[in-house]
Design a protein around this motif. Structure first.
Motif, PDB file in Angstrom:
ATOM      1  N   ALA A 126      -6.515  -4.849  -0.256  1.00 30.24           N
ATOM      2  CA  ALA A 126      -5.676  -4.374  -1.357  1.00 30.24           C
ATOM      3  C   ALA A 126      -6.289  -4.735  -2.704  1.00 30.24           C
ATOM      4  O   ALA A 126      -6.155  -4.000  -3.687  1.00 30.24           O
ATOM      5  CB  ALA A 126      -4.269  -4.957  -1.247  1.00 30.24           C
ATOM      6  N   GLU A 154      -6.418   2.239   1.190  1.00 31.16           N
ATOM      7  CA  GLU A 154      -6.577   0.979   1.927  1.00 31.16           C
ATOM      8  C   GLU A 154      -6.815   1.182   3.424  1.00 31.16           C
ATOM      9  O   GLU A 154      -7.754   0.597   3.983  1.00 31.16           O
ATOM     10  CB  GLU A 154      -5.369   0.072   1.701  1.00 31.16           C
ATOM     11  N   THR A 158       0.841  -1.196   0.000  1.00 31.77           N
ATOM     12  CA  THR A 158       0.000   0.000   0.000  1.00 31.77           C
ATOM     13  C   THR A 158       0.878   1.247   0.000  1.00 31.77           C
ATOM     14  O   THR A 158       1.670   1.448   0.925  1.00 31.77           O
ATOM     15  CB  THR A 158      -0.913   0.020   1.237  1.00 31.77           C
TER      16      THR A 158
END
Length: 794
Positions: free
Chosen positions: A661, A629, A428
């Motif tokens: 994700a 996220e 992320t």
């Protein structure tokens, strides 16, 4: 996204052969069919065969292009022919392709060596070896028939079978991207070997490659070299694209074979701690050298394991990061390997064995076979005369075996690279700080230059242009580490970015990437340069340099008329920020189509807007970003358990990084995820709506989740209407969803919007479907989400 009907082609069981084979390869393909076929050699015979429904539920194999015309194709479509294998060298006439489109009849070729499927037809010149080899769940997709034959022959010699194999040839219709989509959806395929010499449509290829690599390993070999700096090498821009898509690239054909063994036999581990062991110090050194050469981590067994080893092999001794067993009885060798595989500090065992008088190969192979050891054991039987027999026996026993320690270590590296690539793709990125840029001023500069007929910005104008993106030129750069930042165009892959170290204490090295970049991807480009810096120095450099790459990415996304750009960036400890030298900017007055220019779908900023609900609440709606996220996890974890169950069909208490994700790191060509935030509360997500397109670009599956505190205001309906509008822009024909019977609000909304209710295999669930009307030919199609039937594959 055009896997339509290709699985149907691969699973065909009958053939209509049109024309006579003219080469030994054609003869081999014909003899491989091994099933009753209709074989015609003239237009008259073909007409009679079609009148007798010879093409019904069959694949047509064309050796003579002169016998196929639009009328023949229309007859094939009417009889529901499964596909056309165009073996001959002549290109497929555009009129023939046009006639096939209404019925979605797919063509493989020209110059294809055919295909083979374990549950379908053997229609390939290479099919003979495949029939006898048990499947290991590997799909082979190749443009070259000769390379496919070599790979299949090698795999057959090691008892590694394919689930299916196909050669795409010149790709007038179906291409490697289409078959990557087939592989991604095929439950019998666990991994993919891909060979290509050219990329027909960069955007389409990248989209399919990313989709497939997310769910199973893909190893790629590019067989067309390019010339760079006076030497022949694999195309580095392609290599960067493969890495961005999550593919593991092999530089050589034998490396593909190593990768094939790794995918078929060796299980994945999160680390690559390898213990090299053997029956002598010299062979242990060979094993350790291979481990180090391929960037693996040498391991050492624990004291407890060493003590046990010495009870089985009294002359065993621990060397520097290796284990010399000395002469060892075969059964003792098997017990030692079992104990070491149970050691938590060891991920893989690399056994390098020399055929000494007191320790011949064959009894050792038999003992390892009978012990049924974990497949994390990788064996190398040195020598030739007795080693050949030992390797054959190892293959038959299902052991991973290689000719040299280097090949074994390379195979382990490929297995590790796949896991690492997937992990990097799922990371992320942090939220990017808003850079000070003046888009409007930059657009005015470019527009004025093009209006004046200029194909290049002069020095001062170029400096003003890059300064709009924070890259202010200065003649007082001084000493420091210098980097050339470039924006270039590749004939297959469009816009790409390069960064090259050119001065200071850094050696000259280059890394490449593609827009759009985020912070993680920009930092990864810097790491890929493999600068001779320690971790702290590299981190400090990346912190100051990654912003320049992000600015360059912005220019690539926002200025289709910029064909090339180059600017030098200098960084030194004495300067608080990077200093930029003179810039050069070349323009292209005729803007390229976005799909040809950008191989990755850009962020759909156009979808951002403010929604006003019926109680006058205002929400900001936009497409999801990877950095959303954490906010999405917060939304999901504060949802009521019943709302979570209605959306995910299960009670989920904790949402993992990998699960979320997949909702935030999307390919905008294949999926749309919309999120909303209450006005004035950026980052506080309160709803999420998703539309996933099928691999054929025809249907989309929706889902919607609205936080309870924001439900009942019409927000869900507005999100659904946005999904429907997006589906129409993409020329979808159907949008559907599965809804639990207890989800009364969602069922009511579907009914109000005209969805039809269908039975579902789960009695607690209802399927709802909405057929979208055919597109008005005057209405625009969002071709980012729709594959275009053309030779270019764009």
């Amino acid at each position: 996204m055009s896997a339509q009907n290709l699985e149907r082609l691969l699973l065909s069981r009958h053939a209509l052969v049109i024309g006579a084979p003219s080469t030994p390869l054609d003869e081999a393909l014909l003899s491989a069919l091994g099933t009753p076929t209709h074989h015609v050699h003239s237009a008259r015979q073909l007409g009679a065969a079609l009148a007798e429904q010879a093409a019904a539920d069959a694949v047509a194999i064309v050796f003579d292009a002169s016998l196929v015309n639009p009328s023949v194709v229309e007859a094939l479509v009417a009889q529901q022919c499964r596909g056309v294998v165009w073996v001959c060298a002549e290109p497929i006439d555009e009129r023939v392709l046009q006639a096939a489109r209404p019925g979605r009849l797919r063509f493989l070729g020209p110059r294809t060596a055919g295909f083979w499927h374990r549950n379908g037809l053997a229609a390939g010149a290479f099919a003979g070896e495949l029939v006898q080899t048990p499947s290991r769940g590997i799909a082979l997709i190749a443009q070259s028939g000769s390379i496919a034959s070599a790979a299949i022959d090698w795999a057959a010699g090691r008892r590694i079978g394919f689930s299916w194999a196909v050669t795409t040839g010149a790709e007038d219709d179906a291409d490697v991207a289409d078959f990557l989509d087939v592989a991604a959806l095929d439950p019998s395929t666990r991994g993919v070997i891909l060979q290509l010499g050219s990329i027909r449509g960069g955007r389409k290829f990248m989209s399919a490659a990313r989709a497939c690599a997310r769910v199973k390993p893909v190893v790629v070999l590019q067989s067309r070299a390019s010339s760079e700096e006076g030497r022949t090498t694999a195309d580095p821009v392609r290599s960067a694209a493969f890495a961005r898509a999550g593919l593991v690239e092999s530089e050589t054909l034998d490396g593909v074979f190593d990768a094939l063994s790794a995918l078929a036999r060796i299980p994945a581990r999160s680390q690559t701690r390898v213990l090299a062991l053997g029956n002598g110090a010299g062979v242990c050194a060979l094993g350790l050298d291979a481990v180090l050469r391929y960037g693996l981590t040498p391991s050492s067994c624990s004291d407890e394991s060493l003590a046990y080893v010495q009870t089985q092999a009294p002359r065993a001794r621990r060397l520097d990061r290796a284990l010399d067993l000395g002469p060892t009885e075969p059964q003792a060798l098997a017990r030692i390997c079992q104990r070491l595989l149970d050691d938590d500090s060891i991920d893989y065992l690399l056994l390098v064995h020399s055929p000494s008088v007191d320790s011949p190969h064959e009894p050792c192979v038999a003992a390892l076979r009978d012990a049924h050891l974990d497949p994390r054991l990788v064996t190398v039987w040195l020598g030739l005369k007795t080693a050949s027999t030992a390797r054959t026996q190892s293959v038959e026993a299902g052991l991973s075996t290689f000719v040299t320690a280097g090949q074994a270590a390379r195979a382990l590296r490929y297995r590790w690279l796949h896991g690492r690539t997937r992990e990097l793709l799922m990371q992320t990125p942090p939220t990017r700080a808003q850079s000070a840029r003046d888009r409007n001023a930059a657009h005015r500069i470019v527009a004025a230059a093009i209006a004046a007929g200029h194909v290049q910005l002069d020095g001062e104008t170029a400096q003003r242009f890059v300064a709009c993106y924070g890259m202010r030129a200065s003649s007082a750069a001084g000493a420091g580490d210098a980097f050339d930042l470039e924006l270039c165009r590749h004939p297959e892959l469009g816009e790409h970015l390069t960064i090259t170290a050119v001065g200071g204490v850094l050696r000259s090295t280059t890394a490449r990437g593609f827009a759009p970049l985020d912070v993680l991807l920009a930092r990864r480009m810097i790491e890929d340069m493999q600068l001779t810096l320690d971790g702290a120095q590299l981190g400090a450099l990346a912190t100051r340099l990654h912003g320049a790459l992000l600015n360059l990415s912005d220019i690539a996304l926002e200025h289709p008329s910029v064909r090339t750009l180059r600017v030098r960036c200098t960084i030194s400890a004495e300067m608080p920020a990077p200093v930029y030298g003179d810039a050069t900017v070349d323009l292209d007055p005729v803007s390229q189509d976005e799909r040809r220019r950008l191989v990755l779908a850009p962020y759909p900023e156009v979808l951002s807007r403010t929604l006003t609900t019926r109680d006058e609440r205002r929400y900001h709606m936009r497409a999801v970003r990877p950095e959303d996220e954490p906010a999405l996890i917060q939304l999901l974890e504060r949802m009521r358990p019943e709302d979570v169950r209605l959306r995910f069909f299960a009670t989920i208490r904790r949402f993992s990084h990998e699960m979320v994700a997949r909702m935030t790191q999307v390919d905008y060509d294949r999926e749309l995820v919309l999120v909303t935030e209450p006005e004035g509360m950026p980052g506080a997500l309160c709803s999420v709506a998703q539309l996933i397109l099928d691999p054929y670009g025809e249907a989309g599956e929706f889902s919607i989740l609205v936080e309870h505190a924001h439900a009942g205001r019409g927000l869900g309906r507005m999100l659904m209407e946005e999904l429907l509008a997006h589906g129409r822009r993409c020329a979808l024909t159907l949008i559907y969803g599965d809804i639990l019977r207890q989800n009364t609000p969602m069922l009511t909304l579907a009914e109000h919007l005209g969805f039809e209710f269908r039975p579902h295999e789960d009695p607690d669930c209802r399927r709802v479907e909405l057929a979208l009307p055919p597109r008005d030919e005057a209405a625009p199609v969002d071709r980012r989400h729709r594959w275009v039937w053309s030779r270019s594959g764009s």
